[in-house]
Motif scaffolding. Structure first.
Motif, PDB file in Angstrom:
ATOM      1  N   ARG A  89       0.564  -1.592  -0.381  1.00 36.37           N
ATOM      2  CA  ARG A  89       0.145   0.070  -0.225  1.00 36.37           C
ATOM      3  C   ARG A  89       1.012   1.118  -0.456  1.00 36.37           C
ATOM      4  N   ILE A  90       0.175   1.572  -1.142  1.00 32.73           N
ATOM      5  CA  ILE A  90       2.052   3.278  -1.277  1.00 32.73           C
ATOM      6  C   ILE A  90       1.152   4.586  -1.618  1.00 32.73           C
ATOM      7  N   THR A  91       1.081   5.755  -1.393  1.00 27.96           N
ATOM      8  CA  THR A  91       0.556   6.429  -1.409  1.00 27.96           C
ATOM      9  C   THR A  91       1.197   7.890  -2.846  1.00 27.96           C
ATOM     10  N   SER A  92       0.568   8.929  -3.031  1.00 29.78           N
ATOM     11  CA  SER A  92       1.614   9.317  -3.602  1.00 29.78           C
ATOM     12  C   SER A  92       0.200  11.099  -3.872  1.00 29.78           C
ATOM     13  N   SER A  93       1.233  12.001  -3.610  1.00 25.90           N
ATOM     14  CA  SER A  93       0.392  13.797  -3.959  1.00 25.90           C
ATOM     15  C   SER A  93      -0.720  13.310  -4.964  1.00 25.90           C
ATOM     16  N   LYS A  94      -0.017  13.111  -6.262  1.00 22.67           N
ATOM     17  CA  LYS A  94      -1.031  13.303  -7.264  1.00 22.67           C
ATOM     18  C   LYS A  94      -2.020  11.846  -7.406  1.00 22.67           C
ATOM     19  N   PHE A  95      -2.558  11.632  -6.746  1.00 19.71           N
ATOM     20  CA  PHE A  95      -4.144  10.943  -6.442  1.00 19.71           C
ATOM     21  C   PHE A  95      -5.176  11.719  -5.404  1.00 19.71           C
ATOM     22  N   GLN A  96      -5.862  12.051  -5.456  1.00 20.97           N
ATOM     23  CA  GLN A  96      -7.028  13.055  -4.760  1.00 20.97           C
ATOM     24  C   GLN A  96      -7.452  12.190  -3.438  1.00 20.97           C
ATOM     25  N   GLU A  97      -8.225  12.815  -2.866  1.00 21.08           N
ATOM     26  CA  GLU A  97      -8.721  12.145  -1.633  1.00 21.08           C
ATOM     27  C   GLU A  97     -10.322  11.127  -1.693  1.00 21.08           C
ATOM     28  N   GLY A  98      -9.498   9.693  -2.129  1.00 14.00           N
ATOM     29  CA  GLY A  98     -10.531   8.617  -1.846  1.00 14.00           C
ATOM     30  C   GLY A  98     -10.253   8.326  -3.232  1.00 14.00           C
ATOM     31  N   GLU A  99      -9.335   9.013  -4.109  1.00 12.92           N
ATOM     32  CA  GLU A  99      -9.613   8.063  -5.227  1.00 12.92           C
ATOM     33  C   GLU A  99      -7.777   6.665  -4.946  1.00 12.92           C
ATOM     34  N   THR A 100      -8.102   6.071  -5.578  1.00 11.32           N
ATOM     35  CA  THR A 100      -7.904   4.600  -5.238  1.00 11.32           C
ATOM     36  C   THR A 100      -7.470   3.923  -6.818  1.00 11.32           C
ATOM     37  N   LEU A 101      -5.890   3.235  -6.599  1.00 19.62           N
ATOM     38  CA  LEU A 101      -5.621   2.654  -8.076  1.00 19.62           C
ATOM     39  C   LEU A 101      -4.787   1.124  -7.174  1.00 19.62           C
ATOM     40  N   LYS A 102      -5.761   0.091  -8.286  1.00 15.15           N
ATOM     41  CA  LYS A 102      -5.344  -1.314  -7.310  1.00 15.15           C
ATOM     42  C   LYS A 102      -4.664  -2.026  -8.690  1.00 15.15           C
ATOM     43  N   ILE A 103      -2.774  -2.306  -8.868  1.00 16.94           N
ATOM     44  CA  ILE A 103      -2.534  -2.957  -9.342  1.00 16.94           C
ATOM     45  C   ILE A 103      -2.923  -4.634  -9.613  1.00 16.94           C
ATOM     46  N   ALA A 104      -2.159  -5.095 -10.123  1.00 17.06           N
ATOM     47  CA  ALA A 104      -2.072  -6.551  -9.935  1.00 17.06           C
ATOM     48  C   ALA A 104      -0.795  -6.705 -10.417  1.00 17.06           C
ATOM     49  N   LEU A 105       0.268  -7.156 -10.262  1.00 14.51           N
ATOM     50  CA  LEU A 105       1.756  -7.453 -11.201  1.00 14.51           C
ATOM     51  C   LEU A 105       1.640  -8.817 -10.831  1.00 14.51           C
ATOM     52  N   MET A 106       2.320  -9.360 -12.028  1.00 13.14           N
ATOM     53  CA  MET A 106       2.548 -10.688 -12.625  1.00 13.14           C
ATOM     54  C   MET A 106       3.693 -10.709 -13.035  1.00 13.14           C
ATOM     55  N   SER A 107       5.304 -11.860 -12.801  1.00  9.20           N
ATOM     56  CA  SER A 107       6.467 -11.376 -13.437  1.00  9.20           C
ATOM     57  C   SER A 107       7.138 -12.416 -13.723  1.00  9.20           C
ATOM     58  N   ASP A 108       7.438 -13.196 -14.359  1.00 11.68           N
ATOM     59  CA  ASP A 108       8.982 -14.401 -14.400  1.00 11.68           C
ATOM     60  C   ASP A 108       8.306 -15.339 -13.390  1.00 11.68           C
ATOM     61  N   ILE A 109       6.869 -16.713 -14.769  1.00 12.26           N
ATOM     62  CA  ILE A 109       6.251 -17.315 -14.404  1.00 12.26           C
ATOM     63  C   ILE A 109       7.207 -18.041 -15.808  1.00 12.26           C
ATOM     64  N   HIS A 110       8.015 -18.185 -16.212  1.00  8.89           N
ATOM     65  CA  HIS A 110       8.649 -18.724 -16.966  1.00  8.89           C
ATOM     66  C   HIS A 110       7.557 -20.263 -17.376  1.00  8.89           C
ATOM     67  N   LEU A 111       6.594 -20.023 -18.649  1.00 11.44           N
ATOM     68  CA  LEU A 111       5.969 -20.784 -18.244  1.00 11.44           C
ATOM     69  C   LEU A 111       6.619 -22.205 -19.082  1.00 11.44           C
ATOM     70  N   GLY A 112       6.111 -23.240 -18.093  1.00 14.04           N
ATOM     71  CA  GLY A 112       6.539 -24.880 -18.969  1.00 14.04           C
ATOM     72  C   GLY A 112       8.111 -25.386 -17.649  1.00 14.04           C
ATOM     73  N   VAL A 113       8.064 -24.538 -16.744  1.00 20.75           N
ATOM     74  CA  VAL A 113       9.180 -24.772 -16.508  1.00 20.75           C
ATOM     75  C   VAL A 113       8.638 -25.715 -15.038  1.00 20.75           C
ATOM     76  N   THR A 114       7.667 -24.400 -14.118  1.00 17.92           N
ATOM     77  CA  THR A 114       6.689 -24.891 -13.512  1.00 17.92           C
ATOM     78  C   THR A 114       5.158 -24.791 -13.362  1.00 17.92           C
ATOM     79  N   MET A 115       5.485 -24.209 -14.103  1.00 21.18           N
ATOM     80  CA  MET A 115       4.140 -23.733 -14.625  1.00 21.18           C
ATOM     81  C   MET A 115       3.411 -23.934 -15.945  1.00 21.18           C
ATOM     82  N   GLN A 116       1.888 -25.221 -16.227  1.00 16.04           N
ATOM     83  CA  GLN A 116       1.673 -25.159 -17.431  1.00 16.04           C
ATOM     84  C   GLN A 116       0.776 -24.070 -17.661  1.00 16.04           C
TER      85      GLN A 116
END
Length: 329
Positions: A89-116
């Motif tokens: 949970r982080i804050t930014s002065s560029k956001f107004q009171e009540g504004e929220t940005l929810k980010i989903a971050l996915m990385s380095d799956i390397h499909l085929g090693v352990t995940m299909q």
């Protein structure tokens, strides 16, 4: 006879360790490290307690090395298959009171090693249920082990995820199959599959997501045609929340100078095999190995990734997907 067996064992070690980043190389490196550790333990025991018959019997048999290595690899295999959610949970002065940005971050799956592809589909459903506003794929979702059919299936799965602003993708160093002579598919094939799945592929580009968010995606740091961030940002609108995706976590001071608010990266795997991550950070190979750091006004989050590269073993860090909530101070 002993010399012959020793020579054969040494030859076998050389043969299996030749691909240093493969199973054999990892096993031999652990074998050497554990052997040196036991030599130290043996030295300490002799100095402090003298000769101990039971210890010397076990020590000289060599079985302890393989028992310890088996325990480490068993833990590493288990650890690789445990994916957790990590939240920030982080804050930014560029956001107004009540504004929220929810980010989903996915990385380095390397499909085929352990995940299909089916495993990925199940995880995407779990992430989807958390109602992200934007979904970011920070590179190395695929690699040299990914079959073309898997790549195409995964692209559809990722593209089916719903969010307010869509799904954005940047290349990692493995995505383009540059480390094999005969790749399963070309970089262009992957790019086309992602675009057909309505995934925004960013290669040194900046795009607006809504009215107030500017998403900037870099080519991988190893790409010789990579532009400077200053050049990419020369035409971006002012006073936006600048969200940067760069697979490798570098250039933090420069990114801060260019006004980036939040940088999201992967690549390091948090040191997939302990203690490589800590050593890479200590030697300056990676500016940050894992987690959160603030550099001036720049906030950086580096994820350990959802899986690993090369072999299904992780003794350093853990596997994760990341949910980030940005709000006003």
């Amino acid at each position: 006879m002993v010399k012959v067996l020793s020579a054969a064992a040494a030859g076998g070690c050389i043969y299996f360790a030749w691909p240093a980043y493969g199973w054999g190389g990892v096993a031999i490196l652990h074998l050497i490290a554990i052997s040196l550790f036991l030599e130290l333990v043996n030295f300490i025991i002799k100095k402090t307690h003298g000769s101990r018959r039971k210890w010397e019997t076990v020590y000289k048999s060599g079985i302890l090395v393989f028992v310890i290595m088996a325990l480490i690899f068993t833990y590493g295999y288990y650890n690789m298959h445990q994916i957790r959610k990590t939240g920030y949970r982080i804050t930014s002065s560029k956001f107004q009171e009540g504004e929220t940005l929810k980010i989903a971050l996915m990385s380095d799956i390397h499909l085929g090693v352990t995940m299909q592809a089916q495993d990925l589909k199940n995880w995407c459903k779990k992430i989807q249920r958390q109602d992200p506003d934007i979904i970011l794929l920070a590179g190395d979702i695929f690699d040299e082990n990914t079959k073309r059919e898997e790549m195409e299936q995964a692209a559809k799965v990722l593209g089916n995820m719903k969010s307010t602003y869509g799904v954005f993708y940047v290349y990692g160093n493995h995505d383009s199959n540059q480390y094999v002579e005969k790749p399963e598919y070309r970089s262009e094939d992957m790019r086309q599959a992602l675009k057909e799945a309505d995934i925004h592929v960013l290669e040194d580009e900046a795009v607006l997501a809504g009215d107030d968010i500017c998403v900037i995606g870099r080519k991988d740091a190893g790409d010789k045609d990579r532009k400077s961030l200053k050049e990419i940002m020369k035409d971006v609108p002012d006073d936006k929340f600048y969200l940067l995706m760069d697979h490798q976590p570098g250039d933090l001071k420069e990114n801060n100078r260019q006004g980036i608010d939040l940088q999201l990266s992967g690549h390091t795997h948090a040191g997939q095999i302990w203690p490589t991550g800590q050593l890479m950070e200590l030697m300056g190979v990676n500016e940050i190995n894992y987690g959160y750091r603030k550099t001036g006004n720049l906030q950086t989050i580096v994820t350990s990734g959802m899986a690993g590269w090369g072999y299904p073993i992780r003794t350093g860090g853990h596997c994760e997907y990341v949910m980030i909530e940005v709000t006003a101070p």
